[in-house]
Design an enzyme around this catalytic site. Structure first.
Site, PDB file in Angstrom:
ATOM      1  N   HIS A   1     -75.920 -68.024  18.981  1.00 59.37           N
ATOM      2  CA  HIS A   1     -74.458 -67.902  18.833  1.00 59.37           C
ATOM      3  C   HIS A   1     -74.058 -66.848  17.798  1.00 59.37           C
ATOM      4  O   HIS A   1     -72.881 -66.482  17.718  1.00 59.37           O
ATOM      5  CB  HIS A   1     -73.836 -69.246  18.436  1.00 59.37           C
TER       6      HIS A   1
ATOM      7  N   ASP B   1     -80.971 -78.497  25.266  1.00 52.42           N
ATOM      8  CA  ASP B   1     -79.823 -79.400  25.275  1.00 52.42           C
ATOM      9  C   ASP B   1     -79.167 -79.526  26.643  1.00 52.42           C
ATOM     10  O   ASP B   1     -78.159 -80.226  26.780  1.00 52.42           O
ATOM     11  CB  ASP B   1     -78.790 -78.995  24.222  1.00 52.42           C
TER      12      ASP B   1
ATOM     13  N   HIS C   1     -75.441 -74.287  25.955  1.00 56.96           N
ATOM     14  CA  HIS C   1     -74.304 -73.535  25.423  1.00 56.96           C
ATOM     15  C   HIS C   1     -74.565 -72.047  25.608  1.00 56.96           C
ATOM     16  O   HIS C   1     -75.649 -71.557  25.310  1.00 56.96           O
ATOM     17  CB  HIS C   1     -74.101 -73.851  23.937  1.00 56.96           C
TER      18      HIS C   1
END
Length: 309
Positions: free
Chosen positions: A125, A246, A164
């Protein structure tokens, strides 16, 4: 066939508050899984300490120095809503940078066929001038750029299957034709990027968003139709995996339903491409994964596949 595992005790010294999902126990779960006797053939190395010069392959020096200077002498410092620093954070972050470069060095020189960096905090990120989403510096992006600058790799493919979207990696390589960034991820979900229409200046960004509730069949179809053919056609000199776990069905931060065999399958498919394109060279870097059992089992499946188990 040799697989290298790179870790470092500093990962245990990056502390977060009680209840925070990116916690020390994640690393303990990974370490425990890889202590099993089936992983006895792994080459194991401690991560080297990364340098500021490595960080500046992807982040401006002023930003990097500001992140390092924010380190507290005690207690916690809030970087953003999700991201915190403790007195041990900088050491962990810089060993994560060092691990990424070390893995690239070992794989690009043929001392190992592939490598897995079991480090935290994650990195995908982190944008050029922004730490966010538990991440400070973008280890996967640094690995790709290090392969180019140090080892002459002309093309590097970064594939990200964290649930994500890796907004940081996408942003860093948005206008770079020499790096392909390919991602599956749940959408809508944090950080809100990763639409199919986001393709980069040279068409080297490939996003295959999945919907809440999607599982093995949809994930594998997305890989087979959208991502793997593009990676194969790109003919990379190195494949870097942002290996987040995840998307596992047990994970509390998302809503996909992948299982351990899905991560093993994806690993195997990427290794097949690497065999044809770049002499098997794969560097995998741990990203997310917040259910300890899901993380442990998925990591074991991934590393077993790297070992061609």
């Amino acid at each position: 066939m040799t697989t290298l595992l790179i870790t470092h005790p500093s990962c245990l010294h990056h502390e977060t508050p009680p209840g925070h999902p990116e916690r020390v126990d994640r690393m303990r779960a990974v370490e425990s899984a890889l202590e099993d006797e089936r992983f006895s053939a792994l080459i194991r190395e401690n991560a080297a300490l990364g340098s500021l010069d490595l960080v500046t392959l992807c982040h401006p020096r002023e930003f990097a120095e500001a992140v390092l200077a924010a380190s507290p002498e005690h207690g916690l410092v809030q970087v953003d809503a999700d991201t915190l620093m403790s007195p041990g954070t900088v050491d962990a972050v810089m060993h994560g940078v060092g691990a990424a470069a070390q893995a690239v060095d070992e794989v690009m020189t043929g001392r190992a066929t592939n490598a897995f960096c079991a480090m935290r905090p994650p990195g995908h990120h982190a944008e050029t001038v922004k730490a966010m989403g538990f991440c400070f510096f973008n280890n996967a992006a640094i690995a790709a750029r290090h392969a180019q600058r140090r080892h002459g790799a002309e093309r590097v493919a970064v594939i990200d299957w964290d649930v994500h979207h890796g907004n940081g990696t996408q942003e860093i390589f948005w206008d770079d034709a020499s790096v392909l960034y390919a991602s599956t991820h749940e959408m809508p979900l944090y950080p809100g990027t990763g639409a199919v229409s986001e393709r980069g200046q040279h068409g080297t960004i490939v996003n295959a968003p999945l919907r809440a509730g999607d599982g093995s069949e949809i994930f594998r179809e997305a890989m087979e139709t959208a991502l793997l053919p593009r990676i194969e056609a790109f003919a990379p000199d190195l494949i870097v995996i942002s290996a987040g776990f995840d998307a596992h069905w047990r994970d509390p931060l998302a809503n996909l339903n992948l299982k351990e065999p899905d991560f093993a399958w994806a690993t195997q498919r990427l290794m097949e491409i690497a065999d044809r394109s770049c002499r098997g060279r794969v560097v995998s870097i741990l990203e997310g994964g917040y259910d300890l059992e899901g993380l442990s089992r998925s990591t074991a499946a991934h590393v077993t596949a790297l070992m061609r188990g």
